[in-house]
Design a protein around this motif. Structure first.
Motif, PDB file in Angstrom:
ATOM      1  N   GLN A 115      16.848  30.502 -99.375  1.00  0.00           N
ATOM      2  CA  GLN A 115      16.283  31.787 -99.934  1.00  0.00           C
ATOM      3  C   GLN A 115      16.793  32.768-100.210  1.00  0.00           C
ATOM      4  O   GLN A 115      17.201  33.496 -98.708  1.00  0.00           O
ATOM      5  N   VAL A 116      16.815  33.655-100.654  1.00  0.00           N
ATOM      6  CA  VAL A 116      17.797  35.639-100.891  1.00  0.00           C
ATOM      7  C   VAL A 116      16.828  36.530-101.344  1.00  0.00           C
ATOM      8  O   VAL A 116      15.771  35.745-102.826  1.00  0.00           O
ATOM      9  N   PRO A 117      16.829  37.107-101.146  1.00  0.00           N
ATOM     10  CA  PRO A 117      16.199  38.511-101.835  1.00  0.00           C
ATOM     11  C   PRO A 117      16.501  38.772-102.783  1.00  0.00           C
ATOM     12  O   PRO A 117      17.487  38.925-102.785  1.00  0.00           O
ATOM     13  N   LEU A 118      15.704  39.387-104.228  1.00  0.00           N
ATOM     14  CA  LEU A 118      16.481  39.284-105.370  1.00  0.00           C
ATOM     15  C   LEU A 118      17.634  40.619-105.096  1.00  0.00           C
ATOM     16  O   LEU A 118      16.953  42.046-104.303  1.00  0.00           O
ATOM     17  N   ASP A 119      17.709  40.855-105.884  1.00  0.00           N
ATOM     18  CA  ASP A 119      19.499  42.449-105.640  1.00  0.00           C
ATOM     19  C   ASP A 119      18.219  44.007-105.704  1.00  0.00           C
ATOM     20  O   ASP A 119      17.388  43.702-106.686  1.00  0.00           O
ATOM     21  N   THR A 120      18.560  44.537-104.734  1.00  0.00           N
ATOM     22  CA  THR A 120      18.088  46.361-105.075  1.00  0.00           C
ATOM     23  C   THR A 120      19.051  46.887-105.413  1.00  0.00           C
ATOM     24  O   THR A 120      18.642  48.232-106.217  1.00  0.00           O
ATOM     25  N   LYS A 121      20.265  46.426-105.181  1.00  0.00           N
ATOM     26  CA  LYS A 121      21.493  47.978-105.277  1.00  0.00           C
ATOM     27  C   LYS A 121      22.401  47.772-106.678  1.00  0.00           C
ATOM     28  O   LYS A 121      21.882  48.588-107.227  1.00  0.00           O
TER      29      LYS A 121
END
Length: 363
Positions: A173-179
């Motif tokens: 599980q990986v969080p969607l990128d915010t950068k």
């Protein structure tokens, strides 16, 4: 191992012949890598007289090559075999056949299923083949084609019989990128997480108001997940491990960004694919190809950064890795998902046919 497989193929083909003599239609749900093609050809020889005419449909041209190979190897010239892609079934609606064999029957579209009903009415027998028949598609085939399961031989049985390899599924599980910021349709710089949240809010709002949500909105949200930067980076991280791995991507642009050889349906040359198959390359990314009808030897595992939510489709992809081609093999299957609830729900649906004890969640 091969002696046991041959014995089971004889046993299952005998059961199918006895069933078809009475019911005229039936399904074989046999584990991938078991030998469905040869089992079907045994049924033809045991059930039909010489000179019989058999129509065989398949959803992928790679499967056609498998049929041609097995027909040349196991079947005689006393039968007339007509091979057709499922997309071309309309051409056979008014032809009479002694047997109609539908390979990967779970992959039929609604229109193709309608064509199959017509062809069945002009055929003496119908035989459906699959290695991934879930409950819902089995019920659909029972209702529309009057075809019930004759034999089920599961992956777990095949593992126990040492016909296919064992496996483990690792869920990352990986969080969607915010950068990383990119321009959206309105020219505003936004992250993939912001884009996804905007689509989700729109969907939730329309559903709360009882309004129809267009397929374009769902498609756009799915595309965000398929092209996720976070998933791309995790895939590259997993590719750093030793071994022969296939990556099945949902987008061509993702396959091309992984830094490894790639192949897809729009690529003119098959050089990268061929070099992976002959062992020159040990990593290969695929997009819109190679899901069915292809045998990958000495494969250590699969990496799947996107999935459809279709149980049969996902299982077909994952079990490309379970060919038992070296002693003690345990295939490593890596699935990469975001931590967004909509995608997790789709993933849980995709995994319904897998042994839950072999699934490891990595947070």
């Amino acid at each position: 191992m091969s002696n046991l497989r041959n014995k089971l193929q004889e046993e299952f083909s005998n059961k199918a012949v006895e069933h078809l003599k009475v019911r005229k239609a039936g399904l074989l749900d046999l584990c991938l890598r078991f030998g469905k093609t040869r089992t079907a050809l045994l049924i033809v020889h045991k059930l039909l007289p010489k000179k019989s005419k058999i129509l065989i449909s398949y959803p992928d041209n790679n499967i056609k090559e498998s049929w041609e190979t097995d027909i040349a190897k196991f079947s005689s010239d006393d039968y007339e075999y007509i091979l057709t892609n499922s997309s071309s079934l309309k051409k056979h609606l008014n032809v009479k056949y002694d047997m109609f064999i539908i390979d990967e029957i779970h992959a039929l579209s609604e229109r193709e299923l309608d064509y199959c009903m017509t062809i069945q009415s002009n055929s003496s027998y119908l035989l459906g083949l699959s290695g991934t028949l879930g409950y819902q598609i089995t019920e659909t085939l029972r209702i529309y084609l009057l075809a019930e399961k004759i034999v089920t031989y599961t992956v777990e049985q095949a593992i126990q019989d040492e016909i296919v390899s064992n496996y483990k599924v690792y869920i990352h599980q990986v969080p969607l990128d915010t950068k990383v910021l990119k321009k959206n349709s309105k020219g505003k710089l936004v992250s993939e997480k912001t884009q996804y949240d905007n689509m989700t809010r729109m969907i939730d709002y329309k559903l709360a108001k009882g309004q129809r949500v267009s397929s374009l909105i769902y498609f756009t949200r799915t595309r965000i997940l398929q092209g996720s930067i976070s998933k791309l980076n995790k895939t590259k991280e997993l590719l750093a491990q030793e071994g022969r791995f296939l990556v099945f991507t949902g987008l061509i642009k993702v396959a091309e960004k992984l830094g490894i050889p790639y192949h897809h349906s729009k690529k003119k040359s098959s050089e990268d694919f061929d070099k992976f198959q002959n062992g020159t390359y040990d990593k290969l990314a695929l997009a819109a190809s190679g899901k069915m009808g292809v045998t990958y030897k000495n494969l250590d595992g699969i990496i799947l950064p996107s999935f459809t939510g279709n149980t049969e489709d996902t299982t077909q992809i994952l079990f490309r890795a379970i060919l038992l081609d070296f002693k003690g093999k345990e295939a490593k299957i890596h699935i990469i998902t975001s931590n967004e609830e909509a995608e997790l729900k789709k993933l849980r649906q995709s995994l319904k046919m897998l042994n839950k004890d072999k699934i490891i969640w990595i947070y």
